[in-house]
Design an enzyme around this catalytic site. Structure first.
Site, PDB file in Angstrom:
ATOM      1  N   CYS A 116     107.328 129.802  37.615  1.00 43.36           N
ATOM      2  CA  CYS A 116     106.476 129.336  36.509  1.00 43.36           C
ATOM      3  C   CYS A 116     105.135 130.074  36.445  1.00 43.36           C
ATOM      4  O   CYS A 116     104.481 130.072  35.402  1.00 43.36           O
ATOM      5  CB  CYS A 116     106.228 127.839  36.625  1.00 43.36           C
ATOM      6  SG  CYS A 116     107.741 126.891  36.687  1.00 43.36           S
ATOM      7  N   HIS A 256      99.900 125.164  32.806  1.00 44.20           N
ATOM      8  CA  HIS A 256     101.366 125.154  32.823  1.00 44.20           C
ATOM      9  C   HIS A 256     101.832 123.730  32.545  1.00 44.20           C
ATOM     10  O   HIS A 256     101.254 122.763  33.036  1.00 44.20           O
ATOM     11  CB  HIS A 256     101.862 125.628  34.187  1.00 44.20           C
ATOM     12  CG  HIS A 256     103.333 125.437  34.382  1.00 44.20           C
ATOM     13  ND1 HIS A 256     104.245 125.864  33.452  1.00 44.20           N
ATOM     14  CD2 HIS A 256     104.051 124.845  35.379  1.00 44.20           C
ATOM     15  CE1 HIS A 256     105.470 125.542  33.871  1.00 44.20           C
ATOM     16  NE2 HIS A 256     105.369 124.928  35.034  1.00 44.20           N
ATOM     17  N   ASN A 286     109.376 121.579  30.441  1.00 41.74           N
ATOM     18  CA  ASN A 286     108.871 122.660  31.291  1.00 41.74           C
ATOM     19  C   ASN A 286     109.667 123.930  31.006  1.00 41.74           C
ATOM     20  O   ASN A 286     110.837 124.025  31.374  1.00 41.74           O
ATOM     21  CB  ASN A 286     109.018 122.227  32.758  1.00 41.74           C
ATOM     22  CG  ASN A 286     108.498 123.259  33.738  1.00 41.74           C
ATOM     23  OD1 ASN A 286     108.249 124.406  33.379  1.00 41.74           O
ATOM     24  ND2 ASN A 286     108.348 122.849  34.986  1.00 41.74           N
TER      25      ASN A 286
END
Ligand code: UT7
Length: 329
Positions: A116, A256, A286
């Protein structure tokens, strides 16, 4: 405040049209509920790629918009840095497929694997290439087809992720606009908190691996959660210090999008009110390394921030990896 070397010239996103709502998981026979997912994560729905929509095709959609907004042609791109945890093939890099798809034939193209945090890592690499004069125009992309690697029978992970891509064109800075600080860290001692145990070169794909689902994402959610809160807090402090700016001066925090509770904890730690924090986890879930460039594309498109705005970026992911940046748009 140091003089920036590289600035953003344009953003883009590539989002598959199909939406999967929380309610649909129960219909799929999963022991979960819309209420649990919203309360524990902030996610309401996510986009899921169709079979013909690939990490490369979503990246190409995002890249074409970013190049158009930046006013550059594919032929002007010197380097493509593509961050992904879901490459279309294991060899070669998905970045070269993207290069062919968009016709950036002069470019050097390679993938970055930092989960990520990968897009933030990729930006830092591209900034370095611009700083040394190796590249003038860089395309930095995060693209993820997470639906291909999640275990659709595991309620603790499959409800969290979504598919999509985000991209930015990076050019040399000629004024005060650009990347003002960047901070990156990782801790490989915690690699097994979030990983795909099998299907790589050590334990290659086999019927047994497939049957046991060893090639799919496994996560120790609670432990990852705790690390995320600590690491993101540390990294925003470092990035603000390095840029010599205070949290009060930040126009928008773009974190994020892994869990609304992690986002709120990061904002609280930094002393940034939630009105100055961008959240789209409710609509995308996500999307791993695509989450920050998708968010930056949305906030610039909607005019939430614009030229001259000061933005704080914070990333966290498997590895563990994390990092933060202060940028003036
Ligand atoms: O992208 C970067 C990396 N990822 C992250 O940063 C994610 C970090 N972790 C998280 O966001 C959270 O830990 C989760 C959302 C994954 C889980 O939330 P939690 O509040 O930490 O739940 P938990 O893992 O402590 O589980 C609590 C309970 C468990 O049941 P028992 O053992 O208490 O009976 C789970 O089995 O919730 C259960 N549970 C669910 N229940 C309904 C787990 N997933 C679900 C679900 N629906 N989807």
């Amino acid at each position: 405040m140091r003089r920036p070397v590289a600035r953003f010239a344009g953003f883009g996103r590539g989002i598959p049209p199909k939406v999967l709502t929380n309610h649909e998981f129960a219909a799929m026979g999963l022991d979960t509920s819309h209420e649990w997912i919203v309360e524990r994560t902030g996610i309401v729905e996510r986009h899921i790629a169709a079979e013909h929509e690939t990490t490369c095709s979503m990246a190409a959609d995002a890249s074409c918009t970013a190049m158009h907004r930046a006013g550059v042609t594919a032929g002007e791109i010197d380097v493509i840095v593509l961050s992904t945890a879901t490459p279309d093939r294991l060899l070669p890099a998905t970045a070269v497929d993207l290069q062919a798809a968009i016709g950036a034939h002069r470019a050097a193209a390679f993938d970055i694997s930092a989960a990520c945090s990968g897009w933030l890592y990729g930006l830092t690499v591209a900034e370095g290439l611009i700083m040394t004069g190796t590249a003038e125009t860089a395309l930095v992309v995060g693209s993820e087809k997470m639906s291909a690697i999640v275990d659709w029978t595991d309620r603790s992970t499959c409800v969290l992720f979504g598919d999509g891509a985000g991209a930015a064109v990076l050019r040399p800075s000629t004024d005060e606009r650009g990347i003002l600080s960047s901070y990156m860290r990782s801790d490989g001692r915690l690699a097994n908190l979030l990983y795909r145990p099998q299907g790589g070169a050590t334990i290659p794909m086999s019927e047994e691996v497939l049957r046991e689902r060893g090639h799919l994402v496994k996560m120790a959610g609670r432990e990852v959660f705790k690390s995320a809160v600590l690491c993101m807090a540390e990294s925003v402090d470092r990035a603000l210090d390095a840029a010599k700016v205070t949290a009060d001066e930040i126009d928008l925090l773009v974190p994020h999008q892994a869990n609304i509770r992690i986002i709120e904890a990061t904002a609280k730690h930094a002393g940034i009110p939630m009105e100055k924090v961008f959240v789209n986890i409710d609509r995308y879930g996500n999307t791993s390394s695509a989450s920050i460039p998708i968010s930056l594309d949305e906030v610039t498109e909607r005019g939430i921030v614009g030229e001259g705005s000061l933005v704080l970026i914070a990333a966290f992911g498997a590895g563990l990896t994390w990092g933060s940046m202060v940028v003036r748009l």
